[in-house]
Enzyme design. Structure first.
Site, PDB file in Angstrom:
ATOM      1  N   ASN A  75      -0.027  -3.608  -1.482  1.00  0.00           N
ATOM      2  CA  ASN A  75      -0.161  -4.856  -1.561  1.00  0.00           C
ATOM      3  C   ASN A  75       1.164  -5.274  -0.375  1.00  0.00           C
ATOM      4  O   ASN A  75       1.925  -5.070  -0.640  1.00  0.00           O
ATOM      5  CB  ASN A  75      -0.358  -5.316  -3.273  1.00  0.00           C
ATOM      6  CG  ASN A  75       0.551  -4.550  -3.628  1.00  0.00           C
ATOM      7  OD1 ASN A  75       2.124  -4.912  -3.514  1.00  0.00           O
ATOM      8  ND2 ASN A  75       0.914  -3.301  -4.386  1.00  0.00           N
ATOM      9  N   ARG A  76       1.279  -6.678  -0.885  1.00  0.00           N
ATOM     10  CA  ARG A  76       1.947  -7.648  -0.688  1.00  0.00           C
ATOM     11  C   ARG A  76       3.157  -7.661  -1.322  1.00  0.00           C
ATOM     12  O   ARG A  76       3.952  -9.376  -0.408  1.00  0.00           O
ATOM     13  CB  ARG A  76       1.513  -8.636  -0.231  1.00  0.00           C
ATOM     14  CG  ARG A  76       1.032  -8.784   1.292  1.00  0.00           C
ATOM     15  CD  ARG A  76      -0.308 -10.128   1.113  1.00  0.00           C
ATOM     16  NE  ARG A  76       0.670 -11.198   1.038  1.00  0.00           N
ATOM     17  CZ  ARG A  76      -0.270 -12.773   0.660  1.00  0.00           C
ATOM     18  NH1 ARG A  76      -1.693 -12.967   0.642  1.00  0.00           N
ATOM     19  NH2 ARG A  76       0.463 -13.607   0.711  1.00  0.00           N
TER      20      ARG A  76
END
Ligand code: CTP
Length: 401
Positions: free
Chosen positions: A206-207
Site C-alpha cells: 500500500n501507499r
C-alpha cells in the site's frame, strides 16, 4: 522537579514592551527566565528593565561574555525558547539560518522546543515571503503562533498583532510541560505499510510512507519517553527523522503481529499507526511466477487483526492502545461517521480517524484527524502537518492516561 529555564527572545517590534509582561508571567509560574533581545529590540525597551525583570544578565552580541559562549549555553540550558515579538525580519533570518546577533545564534544552536509569536503589519504578514518563511519554519517543527487581529501600530488595523502575553505564556508553559510528560514511559509505535509476498520479487502493498508513525515516534521521544518504532518498509530517508528510537524492522502483517506482541508487553502506550494489509496471498511461490498468457486469479486469506489483539489484554496489562483508521467518505456516511463506528467496534482506547484520498493523508502532505474514544466521543479534531498532528495525538493520550 528542577526549575525550568526559558529563554525569551525579543526582536525589534513595538510589541516588545509586552514581552516584559510575558517575562513576569513566566517567572510567576516558577520559571528561570533569560532575556535575549536583538539590537533593534533594545531601541524599544531597555536592558536595565530586562535585567531587573529576569534577575539575569542580558547580552545582545555573541562577542559579549565570549568566554561563556553565551548562545550555546543559552541554547543548551533552555527547556524552551520563545521569541516574542518575532518580527518579519527575525522570522526570515531564522528560516535561512542567518546568525548575526545573539538571539539568532541561540536559535541556530537550539535543540529544545522553539515558539515564535509574530508581530508585524498586515501587509508584511500576508506577503508571500513571510507566508513561505512561516510555512518552512513550521515544517521544521518550530511552533510559529498565529497572529491576533486588531489595532496595529499607527492608524491601521488587521491581522498582525502579537498574541497577548497571557496566551503566549500559557502556550510556552504547556510546551515546557510536554518536554517531560512521558518521562519514564515506554511507547511502541508501528509505522509504514506491510508487504504481503506473492513470490520472491512481488508483493501486495500500500501507499503508506511511514511518515506519520515516524513523527509520532519523534514526538514521544521529545516528551521524554523511551520509544520503539516497529517499521514496515519505511524508506531510510524517512527513518532518519526517528533518530534515537529503537528500531525493529518488519515486512508482512504476520511479522508485525509477532513484533508488536513482543514489544507491547511492558509498554505503557502502543500506537498502531501502520497500514496493515487486511489480506495476504494464500500461496507464496518460492520462484518467480512466469507469465502464462491467461488471466490470473490470486486467492487471498485474511490477516490477523493486530490492533484487536493488542486491545484485548490492554486493561489487564495496564496499557493504553491507540489505533488509526484511514477512511474515505461516500454517499452513505462521512469519513468521520465511519471512523466513529469503527472506534466503537475496535476496542482501542483511542482511534485516530485520518481522512485519506488522492491529496490528503499519504506522503508529505497535511492531514486532517479526528480522535475518537471507544465510546464514540470525538475528543479532538485538528488539521495540519503530521508533526503538529503527532503533538495533538499525544496531548489526547496524556489526557486519557
Ligand atoms: N490493523 C491491524 N491489523 C490489521 C488491519 C488493521 O492492526 N490486520 C490496524 C491498523 O494499524 C489501524 C486500525 O487497525 O490502527 C484500523 O485499520 P483499518 O484498515 O482502517 O481498519 P480495518 O479493521 O481493516 O477496517 P476496514 O478495512 O473494514 O475499514
Amino acid at each position: 522537579m528542577s526549575r525550568s529555564r526559558i529563554v525569551v527572545g525579543i526582536s525589534g517590534g513595538i510589541a516588545a514592551y509586552k514581552s516584559c509582561i510575558l517575562i513576569r508571567l513566566l517567572r510567576k509560574a516558577g520559571a528561570d527566565v533569560v532575556a535575549v533581545p536583538t539590537p533593534a529590540a533594545l531601541e524599544m525597551i531597555g536592558k536595565t528593565t530586562l535585567e531587573a525583570l529576569t534577575g539575569n544578565r542580558v547580552h545582545v552580541r555573541t562577542s559579549e561574555a565570549a568566554d561563556q559562549v553565551t548562545h550555546v549555553r543559552h541554547a543548551q540550558e533552555a527547556d524552551a525558547i520563545v521569541v516574542a515579538p518575532a518580527t518579519a525580519n527575525t522570522l526570515a533570518k531564522t528560516r535561512w539560518g542567518i546568525a548575526d546577533n545573539l538571539l539568532l545564534n541561540t536559535l541556530l544552536a537550539a535543540r529544545c522546543p522553539v515558539v515564535m509569536a509574530p508581530a508585524m503589519h498586515t501587509e508584511m504578514w500576508t506577503n508571500p515571503a513571510t507566508v513561505e518563511n512561516v510555512a518552512v519554519l513550521r515544517s521544521r517543527g518550530i511552533d510559529v503562533l498565529d497572529v491576533g487581529v486588531g489595532q496595529l501600530t499607527g492608524k491601521d488595523a488587521g491581522p498582525g498583532r502579537m498574541l497577548e502575553p497571557e496566551a503566549i505564556a500559557e502556550h510556552v508553559l504547556a510546551t515546557v510541560a510536554r518536554t517531560r510528560d512521558l518521562q519514564g514511559r515506554h511507547v511502541v509505535v508501528s509505522a509504514g505499510g506491510t508487504r504481503e509476498p506473492l513470490d520472491p520479487v512481488r508483493f501486495l502493498g500500500n501507499r503508506s510512507s511511514g511518515r506519520f508513525g515516524v513523527e509520532l515516534a519523534r514526538e514521544a521521544r521529545s516528551r521524554g519517553a523511551e520509544v520503539t518504532l516497529v517499521a514496515a518498509n519505511v524508506e531510510a530517508s524517512v527513518l532518519e527523522r526517528a533518530g534515537g528510537t529503537r528500531l525493529v524492522r518488519v515486512e508482512s502483517a504476520r511479522d508485525m503481529l509477532e513484533a508488536m506482541e513482543r514489544e507491547a508487553s511492558g509498554a505503557d502506550i502502543v500506537v498502531m499507526c501502520a497500514a496493515v494489509a487486511d489480506y495476504r496471498p494464500v500461496e507464496r511461490l518460492d520462484v518467480k511466477r512466469k507469465k502464462t498468457g491467461e488471466d490470473l486469479a490470486v486467492r487471498l486469506v485474511e490477516n490477523p487483526d493486530i490492533l484487536a489483539a493488542l486491545a484485548r489484554d490492554r486493561r489487564k496489562e495496564g496499557r493504553l492502545v491507540v489505533g488509526f483508521a484511514a477512511e474515505t467518505g461516500d454517499e452513505t456516511a462521512s469519513a468521520l461517521e465511519y471512523g466513529i463506528a469503527k472506534a466503537r467496534r475496535k476496542g482501542a482506547d483511542l482511534l485516530v480517524v485520518n481522512e485519506v484520498g488522492e491529496r490528503l493523508g499519504f506522503g508529505d502532505v497535511d492531514t486532517a484527524v479526528a480522535i475518537v474514544a471507544d465510546d464514540g466521543t470525538v475528543v479532538r479534531e485538528a488539521e495540519g502537518s503530521k508533526s503538529r498532528m503527532a503533538r495533538v495525538i499525544f496531548d489526547a493520550i496524556r489526557e486519557r492516561m
